[in-house]
Design an enzyme around this catalytic site. Sequence first.
Site, PDB file in Angstrom:
ATOM      1  N   ASP A 110      70.251 -94.364  -8.061  1.00  0.00           N
ATOM      2  CA  ASP A 110      69.092 -95.198  -8.455  1.00  0.00           C
ATOM      3  C   ASP A 110      67.763 -94.471  -8.301  1.00  0.00           C
ATOM      4  OD1 ASP A 110      69.097 -97.051  -5.270  1.00  0.00           O
ATOM      5  OD2 ASP A 110      69.141 -94.904  -5.760  1.00  0.00           O
ATOM      6  N   GLY A 111      67.792 -93.129  -8.282  1.00  0.00           N
ATOM      7  CA  GLY A 111      66.494 -92.457  -8.125  1.00  0.00           C
ATOM      8  C   GLY A 111      66.100 -92.383  -6.657  1.00  0.00           C
ATOM      9  N   GLY A 143      92.347 -87.020  -6.328  1.00  0.00           N
ATOM     10  CA  GLY A 143      91.242 -87.013  -7.304  1.00  0.00           C
ATOM     11  C   GLY A 143      89.897 -87.235  -6.638  1.00  0.00           C
ATOM     12  N   GLY A 148      89.250 -89.193  -4.459  1.00  0.00           N
ATOM     13  CA  GLY A 148      89.419 -89.589  -3.050  1.00  0.00           C
ATOM     14  C   GLY A 148      88.797 -88.580  -2.105  1.00  0.00           C
ATOM     15  N   ASP A 152      85.805 -87.636  -1.940  1.00  0.00           N
ATOM     16  CA  ASP A 152      84.627 -86.922  -2.446  1.00  0.00           C
ATOM     17  C   ASP A 152      83.324 -87.554  -1.968  1.00  0.00           C
ATOM     18  OD1 ASP A 152      85.926 -85.865  -5.707  1.00  0.00           O
ATOM     19  OD2 ASP A 152      86.499 -85.419  -3.603  1.00  0.00           O
ATOM     20  N   GLU A 201      70.778 -86.524  -6.160  1.00  0.00           N
ATOM     21  CA  GLU A 201      69.962 -85.306  -6.327  1.00  0.00           C
ATOM     22  C   GLU A 201      68.464 -85.631  -6.231  1.00  0.00           C
ATOM     23  OE1 GLU A 201      67.935 -82.415  -6.505  1.00  0.00           O
ATOM     24  OE2 GLU A 201      70.075 -82.009  -6.322  1.00  0.00           O
ATOM     25  N   HIS A 240      77.572 -88.911   7.768  1.00  0.00           N
ATOM     26  CA  HIS A 240      77.909 -90.334   7.523  1.00  0.00           C
ATOM     27  C   HIS A 240      78.923 -90.440   6.394  1.00  0.00           C
ATOM     28  CE1 HIS A 240      76.973 -94.725   6.867  1.00  0.00           C
ATOM     29  NE2 HIS A 240      77.378 -94.388   5.625  1.00  0.00           N
ATOM     30  N   GLU A 241      78.674 -89.771   5.284  1.00  0.00           N
ATOM     31  CA  GLU A 241      79.558 -89.896   4.113  1.00  0.00           C
ATOM     32  C   GLU A 241      80.955 -89.371   4.419  1.00  0.00           C
ATOM     33  OE1 GLU A 241      76.614 -91.857   2.304  1.00  0.00           O
ATOM     34  OE2 GLU A 241      78.733 -91.743   1.788  1.00  0.00           O
ATOM     35  N   HIS A 262      83.260 -91.915   5.608  1.00  0.00           N
ATOM     36  CA  HIS A 262      83.945 -92.656   4.533  1.00  0.00           C
ATOM     37  C   HIS A 262      85.082 -91.817   3.969  1.00  0.00           C
ATOM     38  CE1 HIS A 262      80.950 -95.740   4.664  1.00  0.00           C
ATOM     39  NE2 HIS A 262      79.986 -95.011   4.147  1.00  0.00           N
ATOM     40  N   HIS A 277      81.553 -99.176   6.995  1.00  0.00           N
ATOM     41  CA  HIS A 277      80.292 -99.229   7.733  1.00  0.00           C
ATOM     42  C   HIS A 277      80.433 -99.985   9.051  1.00  0.00           C
ATOM     43  CE1 HIS A 277      78.123 -98.347   3.763  1.00  0.00           C
ATOM     44  NE2 HIS A 277      78.027 -97.295   4.548  1.00  0.00           N
TER      45      HIS A 277
END
Lengths: 365, 84
Positions: A74-75, A89, A91, A93, A98, A117-118, A121, A127
């Site tokens: 979303d910018g 696949g 999974g 990632d 950017e 954090h990512e 996941h 979370h």
Amino acid sequence: FTPGNPKWKRNHLTYRILNYTPKMRKADVDEAVQKAISVWSNVIPLTFQKVEDKEADIKISFAYRDHRDNSPFDGPNGQLAHAFQPGEGYGGDVHLDEEEAWTKDGTGYNLFLVIAHELGHSLGLSHSNDPGALMYPAYSYTDPSEFHLPQDDIDGIQAIYGHSNTTVQPTGPTTPQACDPNLTFDAVTTLRGEIIFFKGRYMLRKHPARAETELNFISLFWPKLPSEIQAAYENVERDEVLLFKEDKYWVLRGYDIAPGYPKPIYRLGFPKTVKRVNAVYSDETTGKTYFFVADRYWRYDENKRSMDPGYPRKIVSHFGKIGRVDAAFQKDGYVYFFHGKTQFQFDPHAKRIVGQMESISWFNC
Amino acid sequence: FPVAPETEDERKTLEFVESYLQNFYDLQMDHHPHFKTKSENHLVEKLKEMQAFFGLQVTGKPDLDTLEMMKKPRCGIPDIGQYM
């Protein structure tokens, strides 16, 4: 946990950085990724290998707006990144927006913290609603050099993959709960009518007119301040708060750290034998400030801006049996001393302790 | 809430809240007049779910604390349905 409890069936995983952001040096991105990987590899029996030119379990990339995973970015701000649960696949990632201001420090968004954090996941965590947890959905800054994976995250990931192979099991910081009877404090000070309780990287903020206590990261207000503040006091007349850690101190003027700080505590008149201050409070009626170091105390004259002669003295000689002081502050003519879970109310006129309560007595529990 | 937005600000707030809940709480909105009430109830339920998660007062209304939390930069929730 993620619905369906997805997890990697193998203990050896591969990861690959597909592209880089122009906002950071390539080496800094590599370092952020490697540090983020080790946050998790330190606490579970999984190993991670970086690969360059072949398929990997976890593919890390910077992406722009609609990047064909049906979850467009979303910018700037808003959504910073997202990651997929373990699987083939996509999974595992990690996609990073950017358009964010990626950095290696406290300006913009710290790449290391977001990737760490990512990766939670990518390993199967969802979370956490613990505001101090790494897996809390909202971004908050912690100096990467001071980062320790919180206990909430360690518990979560070890419930999926088991304990690490190290002999000493890693532990992490827990988030203070205002009404935890075992809660102790690093430092306490007044600040423009409020009372600020410092604990680790947190501050609990109590406004006399509000029932609830606000918990925040110190870095939310003062990104340049370290965690684990050891002593603090307000000079009401100068509208300043002085904060101490080890042999340095900072000055807060209003809500900003005054330029040129931290400075060495020896500027205040301490001998070099003093390595840190345990607690401090200031009596605005007399202009005297009392510093507590181990079992002694110094008295500082705010008007002369120098230590009074004839100090240090034994704490017990003037304040009675309050033991070593963790924190102290003055309010409405009384001095409050914190020693572990216990708080002593001291009357400076009667020169004696007139009350004893729990340290958390200010939080309306 | 959600009373039909009277001002431009309220309409924007409603859009912002809907977008947040669609992005992060899998809110399904159907603006067809026939499903309006059902969608609105669904939105209130999702709003309460979000407020409960963040330890906010569970009011079902976009109060200040709730809107402040919604504005914080955060982690996205990818649509795994497609890849699953």
